[in-house]
Motif scaffolding. Sequence first.
Motif, PDB file in Angstrom:
ATOM      1  N   UNK A   1      33.945  33.555  57.496  1.00 32.24           N
ATOM      2  CA  UNK A   1      35.316  34.107  57.479  1.00 32.24           C
ATOM      3  C   UNK A   1      36.229  33.292  56.568  1.00 32.24           C
ATOM      4  N   UNK A   2      36.065  31.968  56.577  1.00 34.41           N
ATOM      5  CA  UNK A   2      36.893  31.119  55.715  1.00 34.41           C
ATOM      6  C   UNK A   2      36.613  31.411  54.242  1.00 34.41           C
ATOM      7  N   UNK A   3      35.345  31.659  53.920  1.00 37.05           N
ATOM      8  CA  UNK A   3      34.982  32.007  52.542  1.00 37.05           C
ATOM      9  C   UNK A   3      35.514  33.392  52.192  1.00 37.05           C
ATOM     10  N   UNK A   4      35.340  34.338  53.117  1.00 32.80           N
ATOM     11  CA  UNK A   4      35.882  35.692  52.913  1.00 32.80           C
ATOM     12  C   UNK A   4      37.379  35.642  52.603  1.00 32.80           C
ATOM     13  N   UNK A   5      38.092  34.780  53.308  1.00 33.14           N
ATOM     14  CA  UNK A   5      39.558  34.774  53.205  1.00 33.14           C
ATOM     15  C   UNK A   5      40.050  34.294  51.841  1.00 33.14           C
ATOM     16  N   UNK A   6      39.159  33.657  51.060  1.00 31.76           N
ATOM     17  CA  UNK A   6      39.560  33.215  49.711  1.00 31.76           C
ATOM     18  C   UNK A   6      39.805  34.409  48.790  1.00 31.76           C
ATOM     19  N   UNK A   7      39.258  35.579  49.157  1.00 31.51           N
ATOM     20  CA  UNK A   7      39.369  36.756  48.296  1.00 31.51           C
ATOM     21  C   UNK A   7      40.295  37.820  48.839  1.00 31.51           C
ATOM     22  N   UNK A   8      41.272  37.417  49.638  1.00 29.87           N
ATOM     23  CA  UNK A   8      42.148  38.426  50.250  1.00 29.87           C
ATOM     24  C   UNK A   8      43.257  38.889  49.304  1.00 29.87           C
ATOM     25  N   UNK A   9      43.554  38.126  48.270  1.00 30.81           N
ATOM     26  CA  UNK A   9      44.588  38.546  47.310  1.00 30.81           C
ATOM     27  C   UNK A   9      44.011  39.516  46.293  1.00 30.81           C
ATOM     28  N   UNK A  10      44.681  39.627  45.167  1.00 34.95           N
ATOM     29  CA  UNK A  10      44.187  40.494  44.098  1.00 34.95           C
ATOM     30  C   UNK A  10      42.898  39.919  43.525  1.00 34.95           C
ATOM     31  N   UNK A  11      41.922  40.790  43.295  1.00 35.81           N
ATOM     32  CA  UNK A  11      40.616  40.347  42.802  1.00 35.81           C
ATOM     33  C   UNK A  11      40.761  39.663  41.446  1.00 35.81           C
ATOM     34  N   UNK A  12      40.102  38.523  41.287  1.00 28.70           N
ATOM     35  CA  UNK A  12      40.085  37.819  40.000  1.00 28.70           C
ATOM     36  C   UNK A  12      38.726  38.097  39.367  1.00 28.70           C
ATOM     37  N   UNK A  13      38.752  38.919  38.322  1.00 35.38           N
ATOM     38  CA  UNK A  13      37.500  39.419  37.737  1.00 35.38           C
ATOM     39  C   UNK A  13      37.157  38.721  36.433  1.00 35.38           C
ATOM     40  N   UNK A  14      35.835  38.654  36.146  1.00 39.85           N
ATOM     41  CA  UNK A  14      35.390  38.173  34.835  1.00 39.85           C
ATOM     42  C   UNK A  14      34.933  39.345  33.962  1.00 39.85           C
ATOM     43  N   UNK A  15      34.821  40.534  34.556  1.00 41.26           N
ATOM     44  CA  UNK A  15      34.400  41.743  33.833  1.00 41.26           C
ATOM     45  C   UNK A  15      35.433  42.844  34.059  1.00 41.26           C
ATOM     46  N   UNK A  16      35.366  43.948  33.300  1.00 41.15           N
ATOM     47  CA  UNK A  16      36.338  45.021  33.484  1.00 41.15           C
ATOM     48  C   UNK A  16      36.359  45.555  34.916  1.00 41.15           C
ATOM     49  N   UNK A  17      37.503  46.100  35.308  1.00 35.52           N
ATOM     50  CA  UNK A  17      37.677  46.657  36.644  1.00 35.52           C
ATOM     51  C   UNK A  17      37.075  48.075  36.679  1.00 35.52           C
ATOM     52  N   UNK A  18      36.018  48.299  37.469  1.00 34.23           N
ATOM     53  CA  UNK A  18      35.374  49.626  37.490  1.00 34.23           C
ATOM     54  C   UNK A  18      36.312  50.752  37.938  1.00 34.23           C
ATOM     55  N   UNK A  19      37.365  50.415  38.676  1.00 37.06           N
ATOM     56  CA  UNK A  19      38.272  51.466  39.140  1.00 37.06           C
ATOM     57  C   UNK A  19      39.063  52.078  37.992  1.00 37.06           C
ATOM     58  N   UNK A  20      39.026  51.434  36.819  1.00 35.99           N
ATOM     59  CA  UNK A  20      39.721  51.985  35.640  1.00 35.99           C
ATOM     60  C   UNK A  20      38.825  52.951  34.857  1.00 35.99           C
TER      61      UNK A  20
END
Length: 330
Positions: free
Chosen positions: A309-328
Amino acid sequence: MHDNGSDLRTITLHNGVAMPSLAFGCAFGDWVGRTAFQGFLPEQAWRAISLALDNGYRAFDGARVYGTERILGTLLGQRFASGELSREELFITTKLAHPAAPPHINISHRRTWDADKVEDIAQKVRDDMVDTLDDLGLGYVDLLLMHWPGSFSENTTGDPDFPRKARATIWRTFCELADKGAARAIGVSNFTIGHLRQLMEDVPESERRPTVNQVEIHPYCRDPQLETFCREQGIVVTAYAPFASGAFDLLRNPTLTAIAERHGKTTGQVVLRWHVQSGRTALPKTSKAARMAENRDIFDFALSDEEIQATDSLGTGEARRTCPDPSLVA
């Protein structure tokens, strides 16, 4: 409850194929702007893949676009010739249908294509598959993935449904290749829930839903809704860039380093254990032999639910990506 008791070395796909939970990533170079040269550097694969084989890796994740399949095929062929390896010991993944890259990136236009610029999409996929198997020197791959759901640029056909229709055409061609034995399992990469829903509506046969969705996931880039959807559909999620490709100082994160110290493990080992314990498979890549051995040594400890859960919580904000966002991608 997270599974922290079992071995987790393999995961069984919904068609019954057993897939290793860790595979060696075969993309080399820089395409995210960290160096002056942007593109793939397949020459780096010769030593890295040799070391990976020496260090016990038997699963390799490649793609037509990476330019490393001939190298992987040659290195495997040497070990087939010596009797050191057999085809049955390996799990080889490839990906086809990568869209055209932005013009500033040095990626071959012959390995990438946009569906709206191709005369016959199905034939293009078949031809690429022949070239890939020729480069690999293999009769089949274990897993074939659609690399991206569509183009990074605007659809020029005037048909707003074209990207969806193109995905269905590619997928039906994948089904045909699987029927011929060219791939033991088929799946997708960089697909959102929307892309997956459409594909399963358009090609509704239950055994034809993707076995895998390979997406960027690391502690700073998570999509719990997508993972829940995939789990409900029996689709295994594979994490590429599992360490954020070295970006964002992820491996120095104090939460992760504290967990690592508690277990007497490295931060990288903690991140990989988090991936597999969360039900994902992962694609660690390194050029260092010691790190390769380290990355495989994650099956003798378990993270607690609190540590997950502590590791999961590191990603609760906006995703920080190294590749393009597939939702686009439409």
